[in-house]
Design an enzyme around this catalytic site. Structure first.
Site, short mmCIF file in Angstrom:
data_model
loop_
_atom_site.label_atom_id
_atom_site.label_comp_id
_atom_site.label_asym_id
_atom_site.label_seq_id
_atom_site.Cartn_x
_atom_site.Cartn_y
_atom_site.Cartn_z
N ASP A 108 51.05 -14.07 -4.25
CA ASP A 108 51.60 -14.23 -5.46
C ASP A 108 51.72 -15.66 -5.61
OD1 ASP A 108 52.30 -13.87 -8.15
OD2 ASP A 108 53.59 -12.13 -7.62
C1 BGC Z 1 52.96 -12.79 -10.97
C2 BGC Z 1 51.76 -12.15 -10.96
C3 BGC Z 1 50.78 -12.91 -11.57
C4 BGC Z 1 50.69 -14.43 -11.17
C5 BGC Z 1 49.61 -15.16 -11.63
C6 BGC Z 1 53.05 -14.29 -11.04
O1 BGC Z 1 54.17 -14.80 -11.26
O2 BGC Z 1 54.06 -12.12 -10.36
O3 BGC Z 1 51.60 -10.59 -11.05
O4 BGC Z 1 49.63 -12.25 -11.29
O5 BGC Z 1 52.13 -15.04 -11.35
O6 BGC Z 1 49.59 -15.60 -12.81
#
Ligand code: BGC
Length: 720
Positions: free
Chosen positions: A287
C-alpha cells in the site's frame, strides 16, 4: 494461463541487481510548482488552515507533474501509479521500451474503484443489488474505459469485511458479510480481467487490503487489528481467497498489523498463506508508502530495515516509499538479502507484464481509442441500471411512493443539485459535469418541481407542492479513506432541514446520500418515506427519479446494519449470542440508552409490492444441505425479491454466530406469482475451526432461516 517462466528466467539472467530493483519500484508523478514544500505538505497546510483554499488553488495553478524521466531511462522505475491518460502513458512507455537498456515495458496502475470515467455506484451501494452478474458487468465497463486510458492494473476490488460503520472505507467494499464480499470480489475480478488478460481491454485486478483491514479497532482508519485466528479465518480470510480463486493477478497487503505484525512485513501472511497454501504466483504490491511506515509501526528501525523485512516477507513492489530503490542494492551486496529473493520479486513483476501482453504490445491504446471508449451511451446505461438496483427503500408509510407522474414536488438540500457530490469517494477519473443531479433529472423529465438549496421559501414551496423531497446525508468527503467518523448521525443542518419540512405537514420523502450506514432513529420514526440512495455515480439523478416515480420497483437490500446510535458500533447481524443475549431484562447484553435491535437490519429493503414465504424444506443430501422455499408476490405490482438463506449451528465446539448468510437469490415475480427458490449449501461451508484451529464439521441441530432479511422467522431444523 500461459506459462512464461522460461522468458522470465532468460530476462532475469540479463538483468543487473539495479535493474531488478527498478522493476520493484512504483512511483507516481510528483507535483512541482511555485511552492517549496511537497504536495502532501501543501495539502496539510490547506487542511490545517495555514493557507486558504484560494491560495492552495493559486499554487496548484502553477504546478507541473514531474514524471522522473531520468530515473525511468536509467531502469529505476518498473511501474507508475495514477496516470490516467493514454498520451502520457504512451510517452513514458516509449522511454521504457526504447531508451532503457533492456526495454522492459512499464506497468500502469490506477485506483479504478467504481468506474473510471463512467462512475458507477460506490461498492457498498452496488453490493445492495446482491447480483454478481451486475458486479461483473460494471467491472467490465470500468476495464474497457481504464485500459483505453492506458491503465493496466486497478487497485480493486476491496473485499475487506467491514462491520464497523465508523470506518470511512466501508464505502469501498461489499459491507459486513464475508460471503457477499467474496462473491462481489470474485465477480469484479472476472469483470476487470475479462477472459484473457492479454486482450487490450483487460486489466489486472489487485485485490486489497490483505488482510482484515476492515477490523481496525474502533473503526479508526489505519488502526491496529487484533483478532483470534478463528475469527480471522472464518470472518475475514474467505473473501480474499475467493478473489484469488477467481484469478486475481495482484494483491495489496493492508496498512494494519495483525496481532502485532504489520501485513507489509508479515511473512506468515505473504509467504506461508498466500503463496504456499493458496498457490498465488502473481504480484504483491505494498500500500502507499507502507514499507517506510513500518518505522512508525515500531517494527523496523529505519527505512533500510523496513525494506529488508518487506522483501524477505514477500512484498514484491514498493508503492511510493522509495525504500527498495534507496536500500535494496546495499542489502543485496551485503548478503543481508539473498539475490534469489530479489529475483523472485522481480519475476513476479515480469510475470504479470508478460500475462498482460505488454512485451508483445506495450502500447495497448491510443488517443483515438481513448476518445471512443470513454462515457459511451452503453456505459451510461449500465451505470443507470446499477444505480437503480443499488437503492434500498427503507420506509414507505401510507404508500407515499411511488409518486404520481404529475405530482408537484418541492426539493430541498444542496445534495439535490450538487453534481460533483454524486460520485462518492474514490472516483479520481470522474468529472462533475458528467454527473446528473436530481434537479437536472427533474428538468429533463419535465417534472413539476421547485427547488431550494438551503430551505429558503420553504413554506411557500410547500404550500404549492404535493410532496417534499429532502436530499440529505453525507458529502462524498465524509466517507472513503481517512474519513472515519466518531459520530455517524446526520449533521445538525440536515436534521434541522428534515424537521422543518416535516413541520409543514406535507408528506416528506427523505433521499439519503451517504457512504456508510448512518444512525437515523429520528428519521426512521418520523419521516414517512426514506430512500437510501448512497452515492450512485453519473446517473444518480435519473435513477433516483425512476424509483421515486415507480418506473422501476426498488429491489435493493442492505448489506450493512444501520445502528440506532454510534455507540453500538460495531453492530452486525452475524454476532454471537453471549450467555445473556440482549433483551428486556436488565442483566442482559445491551446499552442503557440504546435499543437492542438496529434501526434497519442486514438484508433489509422494501419494495412497492409485498412478498410472502412458505413451504420451507431442508434436508441433508450427500455432502450438502438442500433448502427449498416458495416465494409469492402478494401485491399488485411485479417485483424482484432477494431471497436470503441463513443458518445457525445450535450447539458447537465453539460459540457460533446467531445467523450466517449461506445463500441468496434474486427472484423476479409477477404480481400474484409464486416461485420456488432452492439453495444447496455444501457441508464444507458449514464447518468451522475448533480451539486448536482444526477444521471441524457442523454436527447436531442446524437451524435454517429463509426470508427477505436477516430477521427472517421462517425456520426449519435438521440434524446433521
Ligand atoms: C490506499 C489504497 C490505494 C492506494 C493507491 C492508499 O492510500 O489505502 O487503497 O489503492 O492508496 O492509491
Amino acid at each position: 494461463m500461459k506459462n512464461y517462466e522460461k522468458q522470465i528466467q532468460a530476462l532475469l539472467s540479463k538483468m543487473t541487481p539495479e535493474e531488478k530493483i527498478g522493476q520493484l519500484q512504483q512511483c507516481g508523478p510528483s507535483l512541482v510548482g511555485a511552492f517549496d514544500v511537497s504536495f502532501d505538505e501543501l495539502l496539510n497546510m490547506m487542511f490545517d488552515g495555514r493557507i486558504t483554499k484560494e491560495e492552495f488553488d493559486r499554487l496548484m495553478g502553477t504546478a507541473e507533474q514531474d514524471f522522473h524521466e531520468d530515473d525511468l531511462r536509467a531502469g529505476k522505475i518498473g511501474s507508475y501509479n495514477g496516470i490516467g491518460d493514454s498520451a502520457t502513458a504512451n510517452r513514458l512507455q516509449k522511454i521504457a521500451v526504447e531508451e532503457t537498456r533492456l526495454g522492459i515495458p512499464l506497468l500502469f496502475g490506477y485506483d479504478v474503484i467504481h468506474g473510471f470515467r463512467t462512475v458507477t455506484p460506490i461498492p457498498l451501494a452496488e453490493s445492495c443489488a446482491w447480483e454478481p452478474a451486475l458486479w461483473e458487468k460494471t467491472g467490465r465497463v470500468a476495464a474497457k474505459e481504464a485500459t483505453a486510458a492506458g491503465v493496466h492494473l486497478t487497485f480493486a476490488p476491496m473485499v475487506d469485511v467491514a462491520k464497523d460503520a465508523r470506518w470511512g472505507r466501508v464505502s469501498e467494499g461489499a459491507g459486513e458479510d464475508v460471503l457477499l464480499n467474496g462473491d462481489y470480489g470474485a465477480a469484479k475480478v472476472k469483470g476487470f480481467q475479462g477472459d484473457d488478460l492479454a486482450k487490450e481491454d483487460a486489466m489486472a485486478a489487485c485485490l486489497k487490503h490483505f488482510a482484515a483491514y476492515g477490523a481496525g479497532e474502533a473503526g479508526r482508519d489505519y488502526n491496529r487489528v487484533d483478532l483470534s485466528m478463528q475469527r480471522l479465518w472464518e470472518e475475514y480470510m474467505p473473501s480474499y481467497k475467493a478473489c484469488i480463486d477467481a484469478g486475481a493477478r495482484a494483491i495489496m497487503p493492508a496498512f494494519n498489523d495483525i496481532n502485532g505484525v504489520p501485513c507489509t512485513v508479515n511473512s506468515w501472511l505473504l509467504r506461508d498463506i498466500l503463496r504456499e497454501k493458496w498457490g498465488f504466483n502473481g504480484l504483491v504490491i505494498s500500500d502507499s508508502n507502507a514499507i517506510a511506515e513500518c518505522v512508525s509501526h515500531g517494527i523496523a528501525k529505519d527505512k533500510r530495515d523496513a525494506a529488508k523485512q518487506a522483501l524477505l516477507a514477500g512484498m514484491d513492489m514498493d508503492m511510493s516509499s522509495n525504500s527498495y530503490v534507496e536500500c535494496l542494492k546495499e542489502l543485496v551486496e551485503s548478503g543481508e538479502v539473498p539475490e534469489h529473493v530479489l529475483d523472485g520479486a522481480a519475476a513476479d513483476v515480469l510475470r504479470v507484464k508478460f500475462e498482460l501482453g505488454l512485451f508483445d504490445n506495450p502500447y495497448q491504446t491510443n488517443e483515438e481509442r481513448e476518445s471512443l471508449c470513454l462515457l459511451t451511451e452503453e456505459a451510461r446505461s449500465i451505470a443507470r441500471e446499477a444505480a437503480v438496483k443499488s437503492m434500498v427503500l427503507l420506509k414507505n408509510e401510507n404508500q407515499i411512493l411511488p409518486l404520481k407522474s404529475d405530482a408537484r414536488i418541492g426539493i430541498f438540500g444542496s445534495l439535490a443539485a450538487d453534481k460533483g457530490q454524486m460520485t462518492g469517494a474514490w472516483a479520481i477519473g470522474a468529472r462533475p459535469e458528467d454527473c446528473v443531479s436530481i434537479v437536472e433529472a427533474c428538468e429533463a423529465r419535465g417534472v413539476s418541481y421547485q427547488y431550494s438549496e438551503d430551505g429558503k421559501d420553504m413554506l411557500k414551496i410547500a404550500a404549492s407542492s404535493d410532496v417534499l423531497v429532502a436530499a440529505v446525508g453525507e458529502m462524498k468527503e465524509e466517507s472513503g479513506e481517512a474519513a472515519s467518523r466518531a459520530d455517524i448521525t446526520l449533521s445538525r443542518e440536515h436534521l434541522a432541514l428534515v424537521r422543518d419540512l416535516l413541520a409543514t405537514g406535507k408528506p416528506v420523502v427523505v433521499v439519503l446520500f451517504n457512504g456508510r450506514p448512518l444512525a437515523i432513529p429520528e428519521l426512521a420514526k418520523h419521516a414517512p418515506a426514506i430512500l437510501e440512495a448512497w452515492h450512485l455515480g453519473v446517473e444518480a439523478g435519473p435513477a433516483i427519479l425512476e424509483v421515486l416515480f415507480g418506473d422501476v420497483n426498488p429491489s435493493g437490500k442492505l448489506t450493512t446494519t444501520f445502528p440506532a446510535a454510534t455507540g453500538q458500533c460495531p453492530m452486525y447481524y452475524a454476532h454471537i449470542n453471549t450467555g445473556r443475549p440482549g433483551g428486556k431484562s436488565k442483566f442482559t447484553s445491551k446499552y442503557l440508552d440504546a435499543p437492542v435491535e438496529p434501526v434497519y437490519p442486514f438484508g433489509y429493503g422494501l419494495s412497492y409490492t409485498t412478498f410472502a414465504y412458505g413451504d420451507l424444506k431442508a434436508e441433508k443430501k450427500e455432502d450438502a444441505v438442500r433448502v427449498s422455499v416458495s416465494v409469492s408476490n402478494t401485491g399488485e405490482r411485479d417485483g424482484e425479491e432477494i431471497v436470503q438463506c441463513y443458518v445457525q449451528d445450535v450447539a458447537a465446539k465453539r460459540v457460533r454466530p446467531v445467523r450466517q448468510l449461506k445463500g441468496y437469490e434474486k427472484v423476479f415475480l409477477k404480481a400474484g406469482e409464486t416461485k420456488e427458490a432452492v439453495f444447496t449449501i455444501p457441508l464444507e461451508e458449514l464447518s468451522y475451526y475448533d480451539w486448536d484451529m482444526n477444521k471441524v464439521d457442523c454436527e447436531g441441530i442446524l437451524r435454517i432461516y429463509v426470508g427477505g432479511d436477516s430477521r427472517a422467522e421462517l425456520m426449519e431444523e435438521i440434524t446433521l
